[in-house]
Design a protein around this motif. Structure first.
Motif, PDB file in Angstrom:
ATOM      1  N   GLU A 178      34.084  70.382   1.514  1.00  0.00           N
ATOM      2  CA  GLU A 178      33.085  69.888   2.458  1.00  0.00           C
ATOM      3  C   GLU A 178      33.006  70.711   3.750  1.00  0.00           C
ATOM      4  N   GLU A 179      34.157  71.216   4.208  1.00  0.00           N
ATOM      5  CA  GLU A 179      34.160  71.988   5.455  1.00  0.00           C
ATOM      6  C   GLU A 179      33.228  73.189   5.378  1.00  0.00           C
ATOM      7  N   CYS A 180      33.127  73.773   4.212  1.00  0.00           N
ATOM      8  CA  CYS A 180      32.291  74.974   4.076  1.00  0.00           C
ATOM      9  C   CYS A 180      30.977  74.702   3.356  1.00  0.00           C
ATOM     10  N   HIS A 181      30.958  73.697   2.504  1.00  0.00           N
ATOM     11  CA  HIS A 181      29.755  73.474   1.691  1.00  0.00           C
ATOM     12  C   HIS A 181      28.968  72.241   2.080  1.00  0.00           C
ATOM     13  N   MET A 224      28.293  67.372  -0.401  1.00  0.00           N
ATOM     14  CA  MET A 224      27.569  67.490  -1.676  1.00  0.00           C
ATOM     15  C   MET A 224      27.245  66.127  -2.287  1.00  0.00           C
ATOM     16  N   THR A 225      27.897  65.075  -1.812  1.00  0.00           N
ATOM     17  CA  THR A 225      27.611  63.752  -2.390  1.00  0.00           C
ATOM     18  C   THR A 225      26.189  63.316  -2.028  1.00  0.00           C
ATOM     19  N   GLN A 226      25.578  64.002  -1.055  1.00  0.00           N
ATOM     20  CA  GLN A 226      24.225  63.627  -0.658  1.00  0.00           C
ATOM     21  C   GLN A 226      23.176  64.604  -1.178  1.00  0.00           C
ATOM     22  N   LEU A 260      20.888  66.813  -3.906  1.00  0.00           N
ATOM     23  CA  LEU A 260      20.351  66.928  -5.260  1.00  0.00           C
ATOM     24  C   LEU A 260      20.495  68.403  -5.621  1.00  0.00           C
ATOM     25  N   VAL A 261      19.465  69.201  -5.432  1.00  0.00           N
ATOM     26  CA  VAL A 261      19.605  70.640  -5.654  1.00  0.00           C
ATOM     27  C   VAL A 261      20.491  71.202  -4.530  1.00  0.00           C
ATOM     28  N   ALA A 262      21.533  71.967  -4.917  1.00  0.00           N
ATOM     29  CA  ALA A 262      22.495  72.430  -3.916  1.00  0.00           C
ATOM     30  C   ALA A 262      21.849  73.305  -2.844  1.00  0.00           C
ATOM     31  N   GLN A 263      22.221  73.044  -1.596  1.00  0.00           N
ATOM     32  CA  GLN A 263      21.772  73.857  -0.475  1.00  0.00           C
ATOM     33  C   GLN A 263      22.981  74.287   0.323  1.00  0.00           C
ATOM     34  N   ASN A 264      22.827  75.397   1.021  1.00  0.00           N
ATOM     35  CA  ASN A 264      23.920  75.894   1.838  1.00  0.00           C
ATOM     36  C   ASN A 264      23.774  75.343   3.249  1.00  0.00           C
ATOM     37  N   PRO A 265      24.777  74.650   3.761  1.00  0.00           N
ATOM     38  CA  PRO A 265      24.624  74.040   5.067  1.00  0.00           C
ATOM     39  C   PRO A 265      24.714  75.025   6.221  1.00  0.00           C
ATOM     40  N   GLN A 266      25.263  76.233   5.976  1.00  0.00           N
ATOM     41  CA  GLN A 266      25.411  77.164   7.093  1.00  0.00           C
ATOM     42  C   GLN A 266      25.309  78.607   6.642  1.00  0.00           C
ATOM     43  N   VAL A 267      25.070  79.475   7.619  1.00  0.00           N
ATOM     44  CA  VAL A 267      25.016  80.899   7.344  1.00  0.00           C
ATOM     45  C   VAL A 267      26.452  81.380   7.178  1.00  0.00           C
TER      46      VAL A 267
END
Ligand code: HEC
Ligand code: HEC
Ligand code: HEC
Ligand code: HEC
Ligand code: HEC
Length: 185
Positions: free
Chosen positions: A136-139, A142-144, A146-153
């Motif tokens: 979770e710290e980096c990604h 994910m429990t929220q 649907l299609v995976a997205q990157n939360p940060q650059v």
């Protein structure tokens, strides 16, 4: 701690490094924001992380490489199918049609990467999981998703920020974690 880091940076070698680092971070930032912060079109368009995780399926069941080596890995369609040919309720779901087609035709699903760093960067999941870091710290959460997205650059500044913080007062660790050769070789 921060002061020691700057003392290190004031050495001639450190100054050159600072120049390069600034160029690196700024030139890469715009491109990074553009490429990482959007959800791509995936072969199974509605693959829902949220649903799978809510059924109690562990991240490492589908991404076992994360605790073993550099890459986390993505599940094969055989792994998907082991569950999905049993789940009668959604067996004929339109969302599963691409999976079913791939299994029947023997063609593999080509997932589009979301979280990615360039080839000249040596990222290793295992070192981070071994150090007690959460996915979770980096990604992100994910429990929220649907299609995976990157939360940060995922650029160099992002890596280094956390490395400096992780090293804390430990000078030897700081040298190691901020060394160019730790991530580029
Ligand atoms: C460990 C078992 C398991 C594995 C492995 C698994 N799934 Fe699922 N999947 C489920 C369950 C359970 C549901 C929810 C089914 C329900 O609501 O009845 C689900 C739901 C889905 C849905 C939503 C279906 C709908 O109509 O809402 C899709 C799409 C899907 N899975 C695709 C995949 C793909 C692609 C893979 C492989 C990358 C995969 N699944 C791997 C158990 C699994
Ligand atoms: C049922 C299998 C399954 C489970 C469980 C699962 N994932 Fe995934 N994951 C996938 C699939 C398939 C993809 C590729 C599709 C996509 O990117 O949406 C993926 C993609 C990702 C990506 C983007 C990868 C890339 O290609 O850049 C990340 C990050 C990720 N998962 C993290 C997690 C985390 C963290 C968890 C646990 C909270 C988790 N996953 C649980 C199957 C799973
Ligand atoms: C310290 C940050 C960090 C942590 C913690 C982390 N990841 Fe990653 N993850 C990354 C980076 C950076 C990439 C891009 C790697 C690359 O392109 O080589 C990545 C890529 C991925 C991918 C894409 C495919 C692959 O094979 O690498 C998946 C899937 C993934 N991570 C899942 C996970 C899971 C599951 C966990 C927890 C068990 C986790 N990650 C923990 C930073 C992290
Ligand atoms: C959220 C914090 C965090 C982020 C973000 C992060 N790291 Fe790390 N990294 C750590 C920690 C903690 C360690 C383990 C330090 C130790 O040995 O105790 C580590 C260790 C490493 C190591 C292994 C060093 C060794 O012991 O050989 C490499 C290589 C590495 N990180 C690369 C990266 C790269 C590349 C990125 C960015 C793409 C990144 N890290 C982002 C926290 C992070
Ligand atoms: C903790 C890991 C890490 C360390 C340590 C590190 N880098 Fe990087 N570096 C990265 C990542 C990640 C990228 C990719 C940047 C991006 O895509 O935005 C990168 C990119 C670069 C680039 C390419 C810039 C570009 O615009 O594409 C150069 C040059 C570079 N680093 C030089 C260095 C030098 C010199 C050092 C030592 C002072 C260093 N790096 C230390 C992670 C690291």
């Amino acid at each position: 701690m921060i002061k020691k880091f700057f003392d290190w940076l004031k050495q001639p070698l450190g100054l050159i490094a600072v120049g390069i680092v600034f160029l690196a971070v700024f030139s890469a930032a715009a491109y990074g924001i553009y490429t990482t912060q959007q959800a791509p079109e995936q072969p199974v368009p509605g693959f829902p992380h949220k649903t799978h995780i809510s059924f109690g399926i562990q991240c490492l069941y589908c991404h076992p490489g994360a605790s073993k080596g550099p890459a986390a890995g993505l599940p094969s369609q055989a792994k998907c199918w082991a569950c999905h040919n049993q789940i009668v309720k959604t067996r004929d779901s339109a969302l599963l049609a691409p999976l079913k087609d791939a299994v029947l035709s023997g063609q593999s699903l080509e997932w589009v990467p979301v979280a990615i760093v360039p080839d000249f960067v040596q990222f290793n999941h295992r070192a981070h999981i071994a150090a007690g870091r959460n996915c979770e710290e980096c990604h992100g959460d994910m429990t929220q998703q649907l299609v995976a997205q990157n939360p940060q650059v995922m650029n160099m500044g992002w890596c280094l920020n956390c490395h400096v913080e992780a090293a804390g007062e430990d000078q030897a660790k700081l040298v190691k974690l901020a060394d160019c050769g730790t991530c580029h070789y």
